[in-house]
Design an enzyme around this catalytic site. Structure first.
Site, PDB file in Angstrom:
ATOM      1  N   ASP A  31      46.883  32.260  51.657  1.00 34.87           N
ATOM      2  CA  ASP A  31      45.609  32.939  51.378  1.00 34.87           C
ATOM      3  C   ASP A  31      45.072  33.526  52.680  1.00 34.87           C
ATOM      4  OD1 ASP A  31      42.793  33.427  50.611  1.00 34.87           O
ATOM      5  OD2 ASP A  31      43.281  32.226  48.856  1.00 34.87           O
ATOM      6  N   ASN A  32      44.516  34.715  52.609  1.00 33.97           N
ATOM      7  CA  ASN A  32      43.898  35.277  53.821  1.00 33.97           C
ATOM      8  C   ASN A  32      42.396  34.982  53.871  1.00 33.97           C
ATOM      9  OD1 ASN A  32      42.805  37.035  51.971  1.00 33.97           O
ATOM     10  ND2 ASN A  32      43.509  38.910  52.973  1.00 33.97           N
ATOM     11  N   THR A  35      38.239  36.428  50.099  1.00 30.58           N
ATOM     12  CA  THR A  35      37.190  35.978  49.171  1.00 30.58           C
ATOM     13  C   THR A  35      37.275  34.468  48.936  1.00 30.58           C
ATOM     14  OG1 THR A  35      38.610  36.524  47.296  1.00 30.58           O
ATOM     15  CG2 THR A  35      36.988  38.185  47.940  1.00 30.58           C
ATOM     16  N   ILE A  55      49.321  38.574  51.973  1.00 27.17           N
ATOM     17  CA  ILE A  55      50.492  38.901  51.129  1.00 27.17           C
ATOM     18  C   ILE A  55      51.012  40.310  51.408  1.00 27.17           C
ATOM     19  CG2 ILE A  55      49.956  37.272  49.271  1.00 27.17           C
ATOM     20  CD1 ILE A  55      49.033  39.798  47.631  1.00 27.17           C
ATOM     21  N   TYR A 142      42.543  48.915  39.441  1.00 24.05           N
ATOM     22  CA  TYR A 142      42.818  47.479  39.258  1.00 24.05           C
ATOM     23  C   TYR A 142      43.737  47.273  38.067  1.00 24.05           C
ATOM     24  CZ  TYR A 142      41.894  42.574  38.035  1.00 24.05           C
ATOM     25  OH  TYR A 142      42.034  41.242  37.695  1.00 24.05           O
ATOM     26  N   ASN A 171      37.965  36.943  30.714  1.00 24.87           N
ATOM     27  CA  ASN A 171      36.998  36.694  31.806  1.00 24.87           C
ATOM     28  C   ASN A 171      36.847  35.204  32.093  1.00 24.87           C
ATOM     29  OD1 ASN A 171      36.560  39.478  30.904  1.00 24.87           O
ATOM     30  ND2 ASN A 171      34.915  39.416  32.410  1.00 24.87           N
ATOM     31  N   ARG A 269      28.642  50.970  34.791  1.00 21.76           N
ATOM     32  CA  ARG A 269      29.574  51.235  35.884  1.00 21.76           C
ATOM     33  C   ARG A 269      30.728  52.104  35.397  1.00 21.76           C
ATOM     34  NH1 ARG A 269      30.392  45.106  38.151  1.00 21.76           N
ATOM     35  NH2 ARG A 269      28.955  45.210  39.895  1.00 21.76           N
ATOM     36  N   GLY A 271      34.226  53.298  34.558  1.00 20.74           N
ATOM     37  CA  GLY A 271      35.458  52.582  34.181  1.00 20.74           C
ATOM     38  C   GLY A 271      35.199  51.247  33.500  1.00 20.74           C
TER      39      GLY A 271
HETATM   40  P1  NAD Z   1      39.229  35.168  43.935  1.00 24.94           P
HETATM   41  O1  NAD Z   1      38.779  36.368  44.683  1.00 24.94           O
HETATM   42  O2  NAD Z   1      38.381  33.947  43.995  1.00 24.94           O
HETATM   43  O3  NAD Z   1      40.703  34.765  44.358  1.00 24.94           O
HETATM   44  C1  NAD Z   1      41.607  35.641  44.958  1.00 24.94           C
HETATM   45  C2  NAD Z   1      42.201  34.934  46.158  1.00 24.94           C
HETATM   46  O4  NAD Z   1      43.170  35.798  46.767  1.00 24.94           O
HETATM   47  C3  NAD Z   1      41.148  34.631  47.248  1.00 24.94           C
HETATM   48  O5  NAD Z   1      41.317  33.329  47.710  1.00 24.94           O
HETATM   49  C4  NAD Z   1      41.444  35.659  48.338  1.00 24.94           C
HETATM   50  O6  NAD Z   1      41.057  35.207  49.615  1.00 24.94           O
HETATM   51  C5  NAD Z   1      42.946  35.818  48.172  1.00 24.94           C
HETATM   52  N1  NAD Z   1      43.439  37.094  48.684  1.00 24.94           N
HETATM   53  C6  NAD Z   1      42.930  38.330  48.436  1.00 24.94           C
HETATM   54  N2  NAD Z   1      43.648  39.265  49.093  1.00 24.94           N
HETATM   55  C7  NAD Z   1      44.638  38.596  49.744  1.00 24.94           C
HETATM   56  C8  NAD Z   1      45.684  39.006  50.597  1.00 24.94           C
HETATM   57  N3  NAD Z   1      45.852  40.310  50.931  1.00 24.94           N
HETATM   58  N4  NAD Z   1      46.522  38.071  51.107  1.00 24.94           N
HETATM   59  C9  NAD Z   1      46.347  36.757  50.801  1.00 24.94           C
HETATM   60  N5  NAD Z   1      45.362  36.310  50.016  1.00 24.94           N
HETATM   61  C10 NAD Z   1      44.514  37.214  49.493  1.00 24.94           C
HETATM   62  O7  NAD Z   1      39.436  35.644  42.433  1.00 24.94           O
HETATM   63  P2  NAD Z   1      39.857  34.843  41.130  1.00 24.94           P
HETATM   64  O8  NAD Z   1      38.855  35.160  40.099  1.00 24.94           O
HETATM   65  O9  NAD Z   1      40.179  33.432  41.456  1.00 24.94           O
HETATM   66  O10 NAD Z   1      41.199  35.640  40.726  1.00 24.94           O
HETATM   67  C11 NAD Z   1      42.504  35.088  40.857  1.00 24.94           C
HETATM   68  C12 NAD Z   1      43.486  36.002  40.157  1.00 24.94           C
HETATM   69  O11 NAD Z   1      43.204  36.071  38.770  1.00 24.94           O
HETATM   70  C13 NAD Z   1      43.482  37.455  40.659  1.00 24.94           C
HETATM   71  O12 NAD Z   1      44.812  37.929  40.643  1.00 24.94           O
HETATM   72  C14 NAD Z   1      42.671  38.175  39.616  1.00 24.94           C
HETATM   73  O13 NAD Z   1      42.997  39.540  39.539  1.00 24.94           O
HETATM   74  C15 NAD Z   1      43.099  37.437  38.372  1.00 24.94           C
HETATM   75  N6  NAD Z   1      42.156  37.547  37.268  1.00 24.94           N
HETATM   76  C16 NAD Z   1      40.921  36.976  37.386  1.00 24.94           C
HETATM   77  C17 NAD Z   1      40.050  37.061  36.300  1.00 24.94           C
HETATM   78  C18 NAD Z   1      38.661  36.467  36.360  1.00 24.94           C
HETATM   79  O14 NAD Z   1      37.934  36.628  35.373  1.00 24.94           O
HETATM   80  N7  NAD Z   1      38.268  35.792  37.416  1.00 24.94           N
HETATM   81  C19 NAD Z   1      40.449  37.693  35.123  1.00 24.94           C
HETATM   82  C20 NAD Z   1      41.706  38.311  35.074  1.00 24.94           C
HETATM   83  C21 NAD Z   1      42.570  38.190  36.156  1.00 24.94           C
HETATM   84  C1  UD1 Z   2      36.639  40.529  35.119  1.00 23.42           C
HETATM   85  C2  UD1 Z   2      37.292  40.074  36.418  1.00 23.42           C
HETATM   86  C3  UD1 Z   2      38.611  40.779  36.601  1.00 23.42           C
HETATM   87  C4  UD1 Z   2      39.440  40.574  35.348  1.00 23.42           C
HETATM   88  C5  UD1 Z   2      38.710  41.018  34.066  1.00 23.42           C
HETATM   89  C6  UD1 Z   2      39.506  40.620  32.822  1.00 23.42           C
HETATM   90  C7  UD1 Z   2      35.896  39.378  38.296  1.00 23.42           C
HETATM   91  C8  UD1 Z   2      35.046  39.801  39.444  1.00 23.42           C
HETATM   92  N1  UD1 Z   2      36.423  40.354  37.555  1.00 23.42           N
HETATM   93  O1  UD1 Z   2      36.317  41.934  35.192  1.00 23.42           O
HETATM   94  O2  UD1 Z   2      39.309  40.204  37.723  1.00 23.42           O
HETATM   95  O3  UD1 Z   2      40.678  41.196  35.457  1.00 23.42           O
HETATM   96  O4  UD1 Z   2      37.482  40.314  34.009  1.00 23.42           O
HETATM   97  O5  UD1 Z   2      38.790  40.915  31.670  1.00 23.42           O
HETATM   98  O6  UD1 Z   2      36.101  38.218  38.082  1.00 23.42           O
HETATM   99  N2  UD1 Z   2      27.765  43.234  35.288  1.00 23.42           N
HETATM  100  C9  UD1 Z   2      26.388  43.389  35.243  1.00 23.42           C
HETATM  101  N3  UD1 Z   2      25.669  42.928  36.312  1.00 23.42           N
HETATM  102  C10 UD1 Z   2      26.210  42.350  37.407  1.00 23.42           C
HETATM  103  C11 UD1 Z   2      27.641  42.202  37.435  1.00 23.42           C
HETATM  104  C12 UD1 Z   2      28.368  42.654  36.341  1.00 23.42           C
HETATM  105  O7  UD1 Z   2      25.834  43.919  34.284  1.00 23.42           O
HETATM  106  O8  UD1 Z   2      25.488  41.968  38.334  1.00 23.42           O
HETATM  107  C13 UD1 Z   2      28.536  43.689  34.118  1.00 23.42           C
HETATM  108  C14 UD1 Z   2      29.680  44.615  34.440  1.00 23.42           C
HETATM  109  O9  UD1 Z   2      29.270  45.958  34.565  1.00 23.42           O
HETATM  110  C15 UD1 Z   2      30.577  44.375  33.213  1.00 23.42           C
HETATM  111  C16 UD1 Z   2      30.330  42.890  32.879  1.00 23.42           C
HETATM  112  O10 UD1 Z   2      29.107  42.538  33.522  1.00 23.42           O
HETATM  113  O11 UD1 Z   2      30.140  45.148  32.126  1.00 23.42           O
HETATM  114  C17 UD1 Z   2      31.434  41.979  33.388  1.00 23.42           C
HETATM  115  O12 UD1 Z   2      31.667  42.301  34.756  1.00 23.42           O
HETATM  116  P1  UD1 Z   2      32.582  41.393  35.711  1.00 23.42           P
HETATM  117  O13 UD1 Z   2      32.123  39.988  35.680  1.00 23.42           O
HETATM  118  O14 UD1 Z   2      32.682  42.082  37.022  1.00 23.42           O
HETATM  119  O15 UD1 Z   2      33.963  41.369  34.905  1.00 23.42           O
HETATM  120  P2  UD1 Z   2      35.012  42.470  34.449  1.00 23.42           P
HETATM  121  O16 UD1 Z   2      34.722  43.813  35.019  1.00 23.42           O
HETATM  122  O17 UD1 Z   2      35.130  42.323  32.967  1.00 23.42           O
END
Ligand code: NAD
Ligand code: UD1
Length: 314
Positions: A31-32, A35, A55, A142, A171, A269, A271
């Protein structure tokens, strides 16, 4: 097993690391910490090794994977909005980084490869709920990178015998989701702002909905996918088949916080997807996935966690 978890210091990654250690695996985190946070991890655990590295760096990735039995690839720029604002930077991490991990798997003959894809690849679709065969419509960099990653993974499966498990997460929410950036997940932002009595913004009319999954349910599935042969090389949705819109989310938070929330509504937003809801029959049947945390319960636990965090930082 010895398992490389990229992004292991992040929100989802750190919950997975906890569970893999509990199941007595050896875990290498790459991990870098862009976040993610070291404080998310049990730093003193004897079965845990942390590599602070990127990575995008081929040598680092190859060294980290050496001797591993499986890779769980979670490292990414996880924000859809960040990819819209900065497509080149996110592409280098989200697609090129994935290809480097796949090359490392090939180099070290690692077959098991678990990947975090996303519901974002379905885009705005008329069909609800979306099944894995719903036509794909990635609307953002993305989503395009997640879909391209799926295609690369399938190439390594066909060409080099990789045994992948690809999950399209809907989500995910829960403790440790970092609320500190405007790019953060909506639940983490709303929770922290509620606790700090700060105003919050809804982008759009608040009627957009998501299929929210509590993080403990997800990591159970990921750990199972590492340990068991995946009976199905096809990608699988990870959602619960329940839809919650942002206005309902705010009502739930109002109910259990007992607070009046200061909410303003702004332009949607670019997209942004309107509705997202999973048909999860494949993952239930093939991986024996079953939800243990309904949204309201997960929200409650998560709120209590943010509350404890804010009290401990006073
Ligand atoms: P997160 O940001 O907490 O985790 C991502 C991790 O990757 C962090 O620890 C960050 O430091 C590390 N990272 C980022 N860029 C890097 C790099 N260049 N080299 C090494 N490490 C790096 O986010 P998360 O919500 O835990 O997401 C984890 C995975 O799940 C991601 O691939 C994300 O796209 C995917 N995902 C998340 C959601 C969601 O709702 N949270 C939904 C769909 C997919
Ligand atoms: C999230 C994940 C993404 C994942 C996707 C899968 C995060 C940051 N993003 O994207 O990694 O691939 O689900 O479905 O975890 N919103 C507000 N106010 C705010 C923030 C967000 O209204 O302050 C709205 C956004 O415009 C969106 C909704 O809430 O309509 C959800 O946003 P967000 O939590 O960023 O998730 P996704 O874009 O669905």
């Amino acid at each position: 097993m010895k398992i490389l978890v990229t992004g292991g210091g992040g929100f989802i990654g750190s919950h997975l690391v906890d569970l893999l250690l509990k199941r007595e695996h050896v875990v290498i985190v790459l991990d870098n910490f862009s976040t993610g946070k070291r404080s998310n991890l049990p730093l003193e655990h004897p079965q845990l090794k942390i590599i602070e590295g990127d990575i995008r760096d081929t040598d680092t990735v190859f060294q980290a994977a050496e001797g591993c039995d499986a890779i769980v690839h979670l490292a990414a720029v996880a924000s859809v909005q960040a990819s819209v604002d900065e497509p080149i930077g996110t592409h280098e991490v989200n697609l090129v980084g994935t290809v480097k991990l796949l090359e490392a798997a090939k180099q070290h003959s690692i077959k098991r490869f678990v990947f975090a894809s996303s519901a974002a690849i379905y885009g705005n679709t008329e069909v609800m709920p979306v099944s894995e065969s719903t036509p794909l419509s990635p609307l953002t960099p993305y989503a395009a990178d997640k879909l391209a990653s799926e295609y690369y993974i399938d190439f390594y499966r066909r060409q080099y015998g990789l045994s992948p498990a690809v999950f399209r997460f809907f989500n995910i929410f829960g403790p440790r989701q970092d609320p500190s950036s405007p790019y953060s997940g909506v639940i983490s932002i709303f929770m922290q702002r509620t606790i700090n009595d700060q105003p919050m913004t809804v982008f759009g009319d608040g009627e957009q909905s998501r299929d929210f999954v509590y993080v403990a349910d997800l990591v159970q599935l990921l750990a199972d996918a590492v340990e068991k042969q995946n009976p199905n090389h096809l990608p699988m949705n990870v959602g619960n088949g329940t839809q919650t819109n942002l206005n309902q989310l705010l009502d739930l938070i109002r109910d259990f916080s007992g607070k009046k929330l200061a909410v303003s509504y702004e332009e949607s937003r670019l997209g942004d997807i309107k509705h997202s809801l999973a048909d999860n029959r494949a993952v239930c049947e093939k991986m024996d996935y079953h939800r243990q945390y309904p949204v309201a319960l997960g929200l409650r636990i998560t709120y209590d966690w943010y509350l404890t965090k804010s009290e401990s930082s006073i």
